[in-house]
Write an enzyme that holds these catalytic residues in place. Structure first.
Site, PDB file in Angstrom:
ATOM      1  N   SER A 154       8.728   3.178 -16.031  1.00 57.28           N
ATOM      2  CA  SER A 154       8.322   3.521 -14.680  1.00 57.28           C
ATOM      3  C   SER A 154       9.322   2.901 -13.688  1.00 57.28           C
ATOM      4  O   SER A 154      10.754   3.165 -13.678  1.00 57.28           O
ATOM      5  CB  SER A 154       6.919   3.380 -14.466  1.00 57.28           C
ATOM      6  OG  SER A 154       6.415   4.047 -13.321  1.00 57.28           O
ATOM      7  N   LYS A 207      -9.557   8.254   7.591  1.00 58.88           N
ATOM      8  CA  LYS A 207      -9.115   6.902   7.741  1.00 58.88           C
ATOM      9  C   LYS A 207      -9.871   6.115   6.389  1.00 58.88           C
ATOM     10  O   LYS A 207      -9.509   5.190   6.005  1.00 58.88           O
ATOM     11  CB  LYS A 207      -9.766   6.310   9.213  1.00 58.88           C
ATOM     12  CG  LYS A 207      -9.257   4.855   9.326  1.00 58.88           C
ATOM     13  CD  LYS A 207      -7.844   4.822   9.367  1.00 58.88           C
ATOM     14  CE  LYS A 207      -7.335   3.509   9.717  1.00 58.88           C
ATOM     15  NZ  LYS A 207      -5.892   3.354   9.734  1.00 58.88           N
TER      16      LYS A 207
END
Length: 351
Positions: A154, A207
């Protein structure tokens, strides 16, 4: 017996209060202590004991990572990138790494960088910063080579793509070209069954997304998917450019899986398979650098100090440290490996 237990409890309480007071005093000292950095105009300072970014700890115990003293001779820098790529941990330090690359660029005695990568990857931000810093180093006309150790997956492979030549150990696992944009665990039903009411006061309907006290909506999943897709396009684009492969071909092999060294070589993700010494020998071939240069190792090695001990003691006894005790530790490691999302990160536990 009750009296003995009371005395023992008082003793523990007093010790904890002393530790907390000590930590508070040290934090005040740390807040007013000017961090020591490395002057951009004085790269030689790097060859002295480098004070890591977290080293604005109490003055009596500094966390340092010593770099080798250079002799003024021409050399190849063996730069180690190990552990999870993030701001800082016991194996990795972002500021140290970036400063080292910049200083190597300024040092005319340095003739090349060999990256020794043993990492599962890490956060997108820190990974890309290192990649870009290495590209800037190459503007000096000096090459970058990469050696992949046991795991260069990765973000570890992402950084390797800055190299002109990549060699892997025959037992290396690499690849894992993909992105984790985040995770969500809806624990609302469990908390309801346990009689727990957990409310987050927030403005903006998304949020609080990803919190355990709120279901993850389709809209929120789409938001995170778009972030993952953008980071993925960046990753695959870099691989295609670095390895001189068609983007469509990279997208086929970039499904997040890891590859053995043999598989990576077959798919042109690396250039060769061999030992680290064989890569050094390759660099010192007359057709490349043209000289048998010394190899100087650069690796981040922090030391424990009394401040770390005290901070760990507070975490051990603090109720806040055990706030996630409802979630088994093995599960926590999977959903929160300690890195910021989005991330170019590989973990066998996630597969």
């Amino acid at each position: 017996m009750a009296e003995i237990n009371t005395k023992a409890g008082k003793a523990v309480f007093i010790v904890l209060m002393i530790v907390v007071a000590a930590i508070s005093a040290f934090e005040i000292v740390r807040a007013f202590k000017k961090p020591v950095g490395i002057s951009e105009d004085n790269p030689d300072q790097l060859w002295k004991d480098f004070e890591a970014p977290s080293s604005n700890v109490p003055f009596f115990s500094k966390k340092k990572s010593s770099l080798p003293k250079l002799t003024g001779q021409e050399y190849i820098a063996e730069l180690h990138i190990e552990g999870v790529i993030q701001s800082e941990n016991q194996m990795y330090n972002q500021l140290w790494l970036l400063k080292t690359i910049r200083t190597l660029k300024k040092d005319t005695n340095n003739k090349a960088i060999v990256l020794f990568i043993d990492s599962p990857g890490g956060s997108v931000y820190e990974t890309d910063e290192v990649y870009l810093e290495l590209l800037d180093y190459k503007k000096s006309g000096r090459p970058v080579y990469a050696y992949l150790a046991s795991l260069a997956a990765s973000g570890g492979y992402y950084i390797a793509c800055a190299a002109d030549y990549i060699m892997a150990n025959r037992n290396t696992l690499t690849g894992s070209i993909g992105v984790i944009a985040g995770s969500s665990m809806d624990m609302t039903k469990l908390m309801e069954n346990l009689g727990i009411r957990y409310t987050t006061i927030h403005a903006g309907k998304n949020k609080n997304m990803g919190n355990v006290n709120e279901p993850f909506t389709e809209e929120q999943q789409q938001i995170m998917q778009e972030i993952a897709d953008e980071c993925y396009r960046q990753f695959t684009g870099i691989v295609a450019k670095s390895r001189k492969l068609p983007l469509a071909e990279v997208e086929v092999l970039a499904d997040g899986r890891i590859y053995t060294a043999q598989q990576a070589s077959f798919k042109h993700l690396i250039d060769n398979i061999g030992s680290k010494q064989s890569l050094i020998n390759y660099l010192q071939n007359k057709e490349l650098l043209g000289k048998d240069f010394d190899v100087v190792e650069f690796s981040y090695k922090p030391s424990e100090n009394f401040y770390d001990f005290l901070r760990g003691a507070v975490r051990e006894f603090s109720p806040a440290a055990n706030a996630n005790s409802l979630i088994p530790e093995t599960v926590q490691k999977v959903i929160a490996p300690g890195i910021q999302y989005p991330a170019y990160y590989y973990s066998a536990q996630l597969r």
